[in-house]
Design a protein around this motif. Sequence first.
Motif, PDB file in Angstrom:
ATOM      1  N   VAL A 208       0.964  -1.095  -0.026  1.00  0.00           N
ATOM      2  CA  VAL A 208      -0.171   0.226  -0.052  1.00  0.00           C
ATOM      3  C   VAL A 208       0.791   1.027   0.059  1.00  0.00           C
ATOM      4  CG1 VAL A 208      -1.743   1.749   1.320  1.00  0.00           C
ATOM      5  CG2 VAL A 208      -1.997  -1.051   0.947  1.00  0.00           C
ATOM      6  N   ALA A 209       1.995   1.403   0.723  1.00  0.00           N
ATOM      7  CA  ALA A 209       2.676   1.987   1.457  1.00  0.00           C
ATOM      8  C   ALA A 209       3.724   2.586  -0.911  1.00  0.00           C
ATOM      9  CB  ALA A 209       3.654   2.445   2.372  1.00  0.00           C
ATOM     10  N   ASP A 210       3.691   1.769  -1.095  1.00  0.00           N
ATOM     11  CA  ASP A 210       4.312   1.950  -1.961  1.00  0.00           C
ATOM     12  C   ASP A 210       3.563   1.675  -3.800  1.00  0.00           C
ATOM     13  OD1 ASP A 210       4.038  -0.960  -3.622  1.00  0.00           O
ATOM     14  OD2 ASP A 210       5.884  -1.678  -2.687  1.00  0.00           O
ATOM     15  N   GLY A 211       2.476   1.706  -3.335  1.00  0.00           N
ATOM     16  CA  GLY A 211       2.242   2.104  -4.655  1.00  0.00           C
ATOM     17  C   GLY A 211       1.848   0.683  -5.616  1.00  0.00           C
ATOM     18  N   THR A 212       1.458  -0.188  -4.717  1.00  0.00           N
ATOM     19  CA  THR A 212       2.140  -2.036  -5.779  1.00  0.00           C
ATOM     20  C   THR A 212       1.025  -2.302  -5.524  1.00  0.00           C
ATOM     21  OG1 THR A 212       4.350  -2.673  -5.120  1.00  0.00           O
ATOM     22  CG2 THR A 212       2.338  -3.922  -6.111  1.00  0.00           C
ATOM     23  N   LEU A 213      -0.166  -2.251  -4.129  1.00  0.00           N
ATOM     24  CA  LEU A 213      -1.260  -2.555  -4.034  1.00  0.00           C
ATOM     25  C   LEU A 213      -2.487  -1.313  -3.221  1.00  0.00           C
ATOM     26  CD1 LEU A 213      -0.373  -4.694  -1.122  1.00  0.00           C
ATOM     27  CD2 LEU A 213      -1.075  -6.034  -3.758  1.00  0.00           C
ATOM     28  N   ARG A 214      -4.361  -1.156  -3.629  1.00  0.00           N
ATOM     29  CA  ARG A 214      -4.266  -0.331  -3.425  1.00  0.00           C
ATOM     30  C   ARG A 214      -4.323  -0.016  -2.314  1.00  0.00           C
ATOM     31  NH1 ARG A 214     -10.254  -2.851  -5.756  1.00  0.00           N
ATOM     32  NH2 ARG A 214     -10.651  -0.710  -4.387  1.00  0.00           N
ATOM     33  N   THR A 215      -4.444   1.842  -2.148  1.00  0.00           N
ATOM     34  CA  THR A 215      -4.016   2.556  -1.217  1.00  0.00           C
ATOM     35  C   THR A 215      -5.961   2.266  -0.659  1.00  0.00           C
ATOM     36  OG1 THR A 215      -4.714   4.375  -2.374  1.00  0.00           O
ATOM     37  CG2 THR A 215      -2.180   3.695  -1.858  1.00  0.00           C
ATOM     38  N   ASP A 216      -7.093   3.009  -1.347  1.00  0.00           N
ATOM     39  CA  ASP A 216      -8.104   2.659  -0.759  1.00  0.00           C
ATOM     40  C   ASP A 216      -8.612   1.689   0.249  1.00  0.00           C
ATOM     41  OD1 ASP A 216      -8.296   0.768  -2.944  1.00  0.00           O
ATOM     42  OD2 ASP A 216     -10.335   1.562  -3.572  1.00  0.00           O
ATOM     43  N   LEU A 217      -7.629   0.639  -0.194  1.00  0.00           N
ATOM     44  CA  LEU A 217      -8.140  -0.317   1.274  1.00  0.00           C
ATOM     45  C   LEU A 217      -7.137  -0.957   2.347  1.00  0.00           C
ATOM     46  CD1 LEU A 217      -9.745  -3.155  -1.360  1.00  0.00           C
ATOM     47  CD2 LEU A 217     -11.007  -1.572   0.228  1.00  0.00           C
ATOM     48  N   SER A 218      -7.257  -1.181   3.528  1.00  0.00           N
ATOM     49  CA  SER A 218      -6.391  -1.313   4.387  1.00  0.00           C
ATOM     50  C   SER A 218      -5.510  -2.362   4.122  1.00  0.00           C
ATOM     51  CB  SER A 218      -7.174  -0.663   5.308  1.00  0.00           C
ATOM     52  OG  SER A 218      -7.574  -2.047   5.963  1.00  0.00           O
ATOM     53  N   PRO A 219      -4.136  -2.662   4.792  1.00  0.00           N
ATOM     54  CA  PRO A 219      -3.496  -3.455   4.085  1.00  0.00           C
ATOM     55  C   PRO A 219      -4.543  -4.907   5.342  1.00  0.00           C
ATOM     56  CG  PRO A 219      -2.057  -2.435   5.447  1.00  0.00           C
ATOM     57  CD  PRO A 219      -3.248  -1.259   5.733  1.00  0.00           C
ATOM     58  N   GLN A 220      -5.555  -4.813   6.326  1.00  0.00           N
ATOM     59  CA  GLN A 220      -6.081  -5.535   6.550  1.00  0.00           C
ATOM     60  C   GLN A 220      -6.893  -6.074   6.193  1.00  0.00           C
ATOM     61  OE1 GLN A 220      -5.788  -7.035   9.663  1.00  0.00           O
ATOM     62  NE2 GLN A 220      -8.420  -8.841   9.180  1.00  0.00           N
ATOM     63  N   VAL A 221      -7.869  -5.143   4.931  1.00  0.00           N
ATOM     64  CA  VAL A 221      -9.244  -5.699   4.448  1.00  0.00           C
ATOM     65  C   VAL A 221      -8.412  -6.566   3.166  1.00  0.00           C
ATOM     66  CG1 VAL A 221     -10.598  -4.697   2.988  1.00  0.00           C
ATOM     67  CG2 VAL A 221     -10.448  -4.126   5.410  1.00  0.00           C
ATOM     68  N   LEU A 222      -6.680  -6.344   2.912  1.00  0.00           N
ATOM     69  CA  LEU A 222      -6.512  -6.815   1.491  1.00  0.00           C
ATOM     70  C   LEU A 222      -5.851  -7.804   2.320  1.00  0.00           C
ATOM     71  CD1 LEU A 222      -3.687  -3.888  -0.188  1.00  0.00           C
ATOM     72  CD2 LEU A 222      -6.018  -5.154  -0.689  1.00  0.00           C
ATOM     73  N   PHE A 223      -5.697  -8.522   3.488  1.00  0.00           N
ATOM     74  CA  PHE A 223      -5.218  -9.695   3.931  1.00  0.00           C
ATOM     75  C   PHE A 223      -6.748 -10.677   4.153  1.00  0.00           C
ATOM     76  CE2 PHE A 223      -5.476 -12.212   8.116  1.00  0.00           C
ATOM     77  CZ  PHE A 223      -4.367 -12.603   7.908  1.00  0.00           C
ATOM     78  N   GLU A 224      -7.645 -10.115   4.701  1.00  0.00           N
ATOM     79  CA  GLU A 224      -8.981 -10.631   4.487  1.00  0.00           C
ATOM     80  C   GLU A 224      -9.426 -11.384   3.793  1.00  0.00           C
ATOM     81  OE1 GLU A 224     -10.245 -12.038   7.390  1.00  0.00           O
ATOM     82  OE2 GLU A 224      -9.233 -10.409   8.644  1.00  0.00           O
ATOM     83  N   MET A 225      -9.213 -11.000   2.093  1.00  0.00           N
ATOM     84  CA  MET A 225      -9.587 -10.698   1.401  1.00  0.00           C
ATOM     85  C   MET A 225      -8.875 -12.197   0.696  1.00  0.00           C
ATOM     86  SD  MET A 225     -11.017  -7.399  -0.332  1.00  0.00           S
ATOM     87  CE  MET A 225     -11.738  -7.357  -1.924  1.00  0.00           C
ATOM     88  N   PHE A 226      -7.501 -11.714   0.694  1.00  0.00           N
ATOM     89  CA  PHE A 226      -6.269 -12.350  -0.060  1.00  0.00           C
ATOM     90  C   PHE A 226      -6.449 -14.166   0.950  1.00  0.00           C
ATOM     91  CE2 PHE A 226      -2.126 -14.738   0.283  1.00  0.00           C
ATOM     92  CZ  PHE A 226      -1.676 -14.477  -0.500  1.00  0.00           C
TER      93      PHE A 226
END
Length: 190
Positions: free
Chosen positions: A133-151
Motif C-alpha cells: 500500500v505504501a509503495d503503490g503496488t497495492l490499492r490505497t483505498d483498502l487497508s492492509p487488514q482488508v487486503l489480508f482478509e481478501m487474500f
Amino acid sequence: MVKGSAMQDRVAAGILETAAAVLAERGEAVSMAEIAEAAGVGRATLYRYFPNRDALLRGLIEVATADLRELIAGAELDTVDVRDGIARLARLSALAGSKYAVLVHGAKKQLGDRAEMERAVATPIRELFARGVADGTLRTDLSPQVLFEMFTGLLEKSLQLVARGELGVESAGAAITTVFLDGAGRTHPR
C-alpha cells in the motif's frame, strides 16, 4: 494429542494429515467417524490420540502454524518486491495444502494459540501488504487488514478446489496471485 514413541507420533501425524484433507474437501460437517475411516484407524484409536473434535482441530492448527511459520520465514518476504512476495505466499500456501484451510477455519473459531498464529503467520503477510500500500503496488483505498482478509479468503477457497481435485497446486498458486493482483477480468482481448 498423545505424544510418545516415534510410532505414536507417526500415527498422530497420519491422522492429522488425513483429517486436514477430509475437512478441506468435505467441510466442517464431517464426523469423527468419517475421519477415522479415512485415516484407516478405528474410532477408539482416533479418540485415544484426539479425545474430541476440538483436540483434533487444535492439533491441526498447531501443525499448520508450525508449517506455515517455517514456510513464511523461508520465503524471505522482506527481501523481495511486493508482487513477488504475494506470489511466494500464494505458492507456499498452496503447498501447505489442506492444513492451511483448517488453520483459517480454526482461527475463525479462536482455537489454538492466536498470539503465536498472529506473530508467525499473519504479521509478515500484513507487513507485506502495508509495504505494498505504501509503495503503490497495492490499492490505497483498502487497508492492509482488508487486503489480508481478501487474500486469505482467496487462499481458503482455492485450497478447497485443490482438495477436491479441481485445481492443481501450481495452478492454485498462480491463480491466487493473478486474481489477487490483477483481478479476474480478461487481460488480453481475443
